[in-house]
Write a protein that holds these residues in place. Sequence first.
Motif, PDB file in Angstrom:
ATOM      1  N   LEU A   1       0.835  -1.207   0.000  1.00 19.20           N
ATOM      2  CA  LEU A   1       0.000   0.000   0.000  1.00 19.20           C
ATOM      3  C   LEU A   1       0.867   1.254   0.000  1.00 19.20           C
ATOM      4  CD1 LEU A   1      -2.712   1.570   0.389  1.00 19.20           C
ATOM      5  CD2 LEU A   1      -2.386   1.251   2.856  1.00 19.20           C
ATOM      6  N   LEU A   2       1.854   1.297   0.891  1.00 19.90           N
ATOM      7  CA  LEU A   2       2.706   2.482   0.997  1.00 19.90           C
ATOM      8  C   LEU A   2       3.596   2.636  -0.235  1.00 19.90           C
ATOM      9  CD1 LEU A   2       3.817   2.253   4.751  1.00 19.90           C
ATOM     10  CD2 LEU A   2       1.962   3.611   3.778  1.00 19.90           C
ATOM     11  N   ALA A   3       4.187   1.516  -0.698  1.00 19.23           N
ATOM     12  CA  ALA A   3       5.130   1.582  -1.812  1.00 19.23           C
ATOM     13  C   ALA A   3       4.448   1.923  -3.128  1.00 19.23           C
ATOM     14  CB  ALA A   3       5.882   0.257  -1.938  1.00 19.23           C
ATOM     15  N   ASN A   4       3.179   1.590  -3.256  1.00 16.09           N
ATOM     16  CA  ASN A   4       2.447   1.940  -4.466  1.00 16.09           C
ATOM     17  C   ASN A   4       2.186   3.440  -4.566  1.00 16.09           C
ATOM     18  OD1 ASN A   4       1.986  -0.230  -6.245  1.00 16.09           O
ATOM     19  ND2 ASN A   4       0.449  -1.113  -4.872  1.00 16.09           N
ATOM     20  N   HIS A   5       2.389   4.162  -3.454  1.00 15.37           N
ATOM     21  CA  HIS A   5       2.146   5.612  -3.433  1.00 15.37           C
ATOM     22  C   HIS A   5       3.318   6.296  -2.722  1.00 15.37           C
ATOM     23  CE1 HIS A   5      -1.807   3.595  -3.573  1.00 15.37           C
ATOM     24  NE2 HIS A   5      -2.140   4.576  -4.380  1.00 15.37           N
ATOM     25  N   PRO A   6       4.505   6.293  -3.341  1.00 19.30           N
ATOM     26  CA  PRO A   6       5.689   6.860  -2.682  1.00 19.30           C
ATOM     27  C   PRO A   6       5.465   8.297  -2.225  1.00 19.30           C
ATOM     28  CG  PRO A   6       6.301   5.714  -4.697  1.00 19.30           C
ATOM     29  CD  PRO A   6       4.799   5.789  -4.691  1.00 19.30           C
TER      30      PRO A   6
ATOM     31  N   LYS B   1       3.475   9.587  -0.247  1.00 20.03           N
ATOM     32  CA  LYS B   1       2.135   9.959   0.203  1.00 20.03           C
ATOM     33  C   LYS B   1       1.960   9.503   1.643  1.00 20.03           C
ATOM     34  CE  LYS B   1      -2.805   9.302  -0.718  1.00 20.03           C
ATOM     35  NZ  LYS B   1      -3.831   8.717  -1.628  1.00 20.03           N
ATOM     36  N   VAL B   2       1.422  10.374   2.479  1.00 17.20           N
ATOM     37  CA  VAL B   2       1.250  10.065   3.891  1.00 17.20           C
ATOM     38  C   VAL B   2      -0.113   9.408   4.114  1.00 17.20           C
ATOM     39  CG1 VAL B   2       1.211  10.973   6.239  1.00 17.20           C
ATOM     40  CG2 VAL B   2       2.695  12.018   4.517  1.00 17.20           C
ATOM     41  N   PHE B   3      -0.086   8.233   4.751  1.00 20.65           N
ATOM     42  CA  PHE B   3      -1.316   7.516   5.084  1.00 20.65           C
ATOM     43  C   PHE B   3      -1.492   7.517   6.598  1.00 20.65           C
ATOM     44  CE2 PHE B   3      -0.273   5.772   0.963  1.00 20.65           C
ATOM     45  CZ  PHE B   3      -1.499   5.600   0.342  1.00 20.65           C
TER      46      PHE B   3
ATOM     47  N   LEU C   1      12.725  -5.255   7.381  1.00 28.37           N
ATOM     48  CA  LEU C   1      13.372  -4.553   6.275  1.00 28.37           C
ATOM     49  C   LEU C   1      14.821  -4.205   6.607  1.00 28.37           C
ATOM     50  CD1 LEU C   1      10.519  -2.086   5.181  1.00 28.37           C
ATOM     51  CD2 LEU C   1      11.354  -4.071   3.892  1.00 28.37           C
ATOM     52  N   GLY C   2      15.200  -4.411   7.880  1.00 26.85           N
ATOM     53  CA  GLY C   2      16.565  -4.119   8.293  1.00 26.85           C
ATOM     54  C   GLY C   2      16.862  -2.639   8.330  1.00 26.85           C
ATOM     55  N   GLU C   3      15.859  -1.852   8.692  1.00 23.80           N
ATOM     56  CA  GLU C   3      16.023  -0.404   8.682  1.00 23.80           C
ATOM     57  C   GLU C   3      16.694   0.084   9.969  1.00 23.80           C
ATOM     58  OE1 GLU C   3      12.502   1.133   5.760  1.00 23.80           O
ATOM     59  OE2 GLU C   3      12.295   1.526   7.884  1.00 23.80           O
ATOM     60  N   ASP C   4      17.784   0.812   9.800  1.00 33.27           N
ATOM     61  CA  ASP C   4      18.430   1.453  10.937  1.00 33.27           C
ATOM     62  C   ASP C   4      17.925   2.883  11.113  1.00 33.27           C
ATOM     63  OD1 ASP C   4      20.020  -0.781  11.503  1.00 33.27           O
ATOM     64  OD2 ASP C   4      21.474  -0.189   9.978  1.00 33.27           O
ATOM     65  N   LYS C   5      17.702   3.546   9.979  1.00 34.77           N
ATOM     66  CA  LYS C   5      17.281   4.947  10.027  1.00 34.77           C
ATOM     67  C   LYS C   5      15.964   5.160   9.274  1.00 34.77           C
ATOM     68  CE  LYS C   5      22.053   6.581  10.311  1.00 34.77           C
ATOM     69  NZ  LYS C   5      23.097   7.433   9.694  1.00 34.77           N
ATOM     70  N   ASN C   6      15.134   4.121   9.289  1.00 31.49           N
ATOM     71  CA  ASN C   6      13.828   4.215   8.620  1.00 31.49           C
ATOM     72  C   ASN C   6      13.986   4.703   7.172  1.00 31.49           C
ATOM     73  OD1 ASN C   6      12.813   3.465  11.084  1.00 31.49           O
ATOM     74  ND2 ASN C   6      12.169   5.515  11.660  1.00 31.49           N
ATOM     75  N   GLU C   7      14.862   4.043   6.429  1.00 30.77           N
ATOM     76  CA  GLU C   7      15.165   4.491   5.069  1.00 30.77           C
ATOM     77  C   GLU C   7      13.973   4.348   4.124  1.00 30.77           C
ATOM     78  OE1 GLU C   7      17.814   1.892   2.807  1.00 30.77           O
ATOM     79  OE2 GLU C   7      17.754   0.465   4.488  1.00 30.77           O
ATOM     80  N   PHE C   8      13.070   3.416   4.412  1.00 33.06           N
ATOM     81  CA  PHE C   8      11.924   3.212   3.537  1.00 33.06           C
ATOM     82  C   PHE C   8      10.632   3.782   4.116  1.00 33.06           C
ATOM     83  CE2 PHE C   8      14.746  -0.311   2.136  1.00 33.06           C
ATOM     84  CZ  PHE C   8      14.913   0.100   0.820  1.00 33.06           C
ATOM     85  N   ILE C   9      10.320   3.456   5.350  1.00 30.09           N
ATOM     86  CA  ILE C   9       9.052   3.881   5.951  1.00 30.09           C
ATOM     87  C   ILE C   9       9.304   5.035   6.911  1.00 30.09           C
ATOM     88  CG2 ILE C   9       7.057   3.179   7.316  1.00 30.09           C
ATOM     89  CD1 ILE C   9       7.489   0.336   6.338  1.00 30.09           C
ATOM     90  N   LYS C  10       8.751   6.181   6.569  1.00 29.94           N
ATOM     91  CA  LYS C  10       8.924   7.378   7.379  1.00 29.94           C
ATOM     92  C   LYS C  10       7.691   7.610   8.255  1.00 29.94           C
ATOM     93  CE  LYS C  10      12.800   8.611   5.313  1.00 29.94           C
ATOM     94  NZ  LYS C  10      14.094   8.649   6.019  1.00 29.94           N
ATOM     95  N   THR C  11       7.932   8.049   9.482  1.00 32.24           N
ATOM     96  CA  THR C  11       6.837   8.469  10.362  1.00 32.24           C
ATOM     97  C   THR C  11       6.672   9.974  10.253  1.00 32.24           C
ATOM     98  OG1 THR C  11       7.250   6.680  11.949  1.00 32.24           O
ATOM     99  CG2 THR C  11       5.997   8.572  12.733  1.00 32.24           C
ATOM    100  N   VAL C  12       5.467  10.399   9.909  1.00 30.37           N
ATOM    101  CA  VAL C  12       5.138  11.819   9.903  1.00 30.37           C
ATOM    102  C   VAL C  12       4.338  12.074  11.183  1.00 30.37           C
ATOM    103  CG1 VAL C  12       4.030  13.701   8.653  1.00 30.37           C
ATOM    104  CG2 VAL C  12       5.087  11.814   7.382  1.00 30.37           C
ATOM    105  N   TRP C  13       4.988  12.605  12.180  1.00 29.28           N
ATOM    106  CA  TRP C  13       4.405  12.680  13.514  1.00 29.28           C
ATOM    107  C   TRP C  13       3.078  13.428  13.514  1.00 29.28           C
ATOM    108  CZ3 TRP C  13       6.205   9.257  16.582  1.00 29.28           C
ATOM    109  CH2 TRP C  13       7.540   8.859  16.477  1.00 29.28           C
ATOM    110  N   GLY C  14       2.096  12.780  14.130  1.00 25.24           N
ATOM    111  CA  GLY C  14       0.773  13.375  14.232  1.00 25.24           C
ATOM    112  C   GLY C  14      -0.083  13.194  12.992  1.00 25.24           C
ATOM    113  N   VAL C  15       0.511  12.585  11.946  1.00 24.88           N
ATOM    114  CA  VAL C  15      -0.236  12.405  10.698  1.00 24.88           C
ATOM    115  C   VAL C  15      -0.321  10.934  10.301  1.00 24.88           C
ATOM    116  CG1 VAL C  15      -0.453  13.095   8.273  1.00 24.88           C
ATOM    117  CG2 VAL C  15       0.547  14.675   9.937  1.00 24.88           C
ATOM    118  N   GLY C  16       0.845  10.277  10.148  1.00 26.27           N
ATOM    119  CA  GLY C  16       0.799   8.873   9.744  1.00 26.27           C
ATOM    120  C   GLY C  16       2.145   8.402   9.218  1.00 26.27           C
ATOM    121  N   TYR C  17       2.113   7.601   8.139  1.00 23.84           N
ATOM    122  CA  TYR C  17       3.313   6.962   7.616  1.00 23.84           C
ATOM    123  C   TYR C  17       3.401   7.146   6.110  1.00 23.84           C
ATOM    124  CZ  TYR C  17       2.927   4.634  12.152  1.00 23.84           C
ATOM    125  OH  TYR C  17       2.801   4.378  13.483  1.00 23.84           O
TER     126      TYR C  17
END
Length: 229
Positions: free
Chosen positions: A168-173, A175-177, A209-225
């Motif tokens: 879902l997330l990767a199909n919409h780079p 974009k915050v969900f 995913l082996g993420e050390d610095k959340n290279e793929f999935i970002k948290t947008v605080w108060g909004v989503g991912y």
Amino acid sequence: MKHVNILIADDEAEIADLVGLHLEKEGFHIFKVNDGEEAVKIVQSHPIDLAVLDIMMPRLDGHEVTRMIREQNYLFPIIFLSAKTSDFDRITGLVIGADDYMTKPFNPMELVARVKSQLRRTMLYNQSASKENILEFRGLTIDPDQHKVTKYDTVLSLTPKEFDILLLLANHPNKVFSAEHIFQTVWGDAYYDNQNTVMVHIRTLRKKLGEDKNEFIKTVWGVGYAFHG
């Protein structure tokens, strides 16, 4: 027409018989067992389309059965039945790979409705997935047709829900969900207060995913991912 095969695993024969009776009335083909080891054997020897698993079973409990099923890359929906009612138990069940969770006592007709919903979503997903292209991002490859994710040619063992969230997330780079949107899309159910369920799935997905610095999935605080493409 292909039989829809449903596995029912519960050490309480009365419950297994009750569930089986209602599902057979809907035209489903039923396999009934009363312990976890027998459940795994059925999965390995028959084409199962959905499983209804009790958590507290002898030999192997429902959690152990689910881990084994997912580790062997069986992707059919799993619905847990349990007398445990806490949010922790429900989230634990969903995180290890279950698709739905019902507490005992339950309404058999509601269970039938949830079975149909899971089967319908799986069918629609498979139809739409065949039309998707393989997604590639900085060493990460997502193949919707094969329901497979690799990172630098190493296959990642994701649960169906983790895969659905990532797709879902990767199909919409970029974009915050919101957690609400993710839950309603992936679980196909009303949101209520399921932010913790989404948060825990995101956490385990990042770990796989082996993420050390959340290279793929970002948290947008108060909004989503969002997926960083």
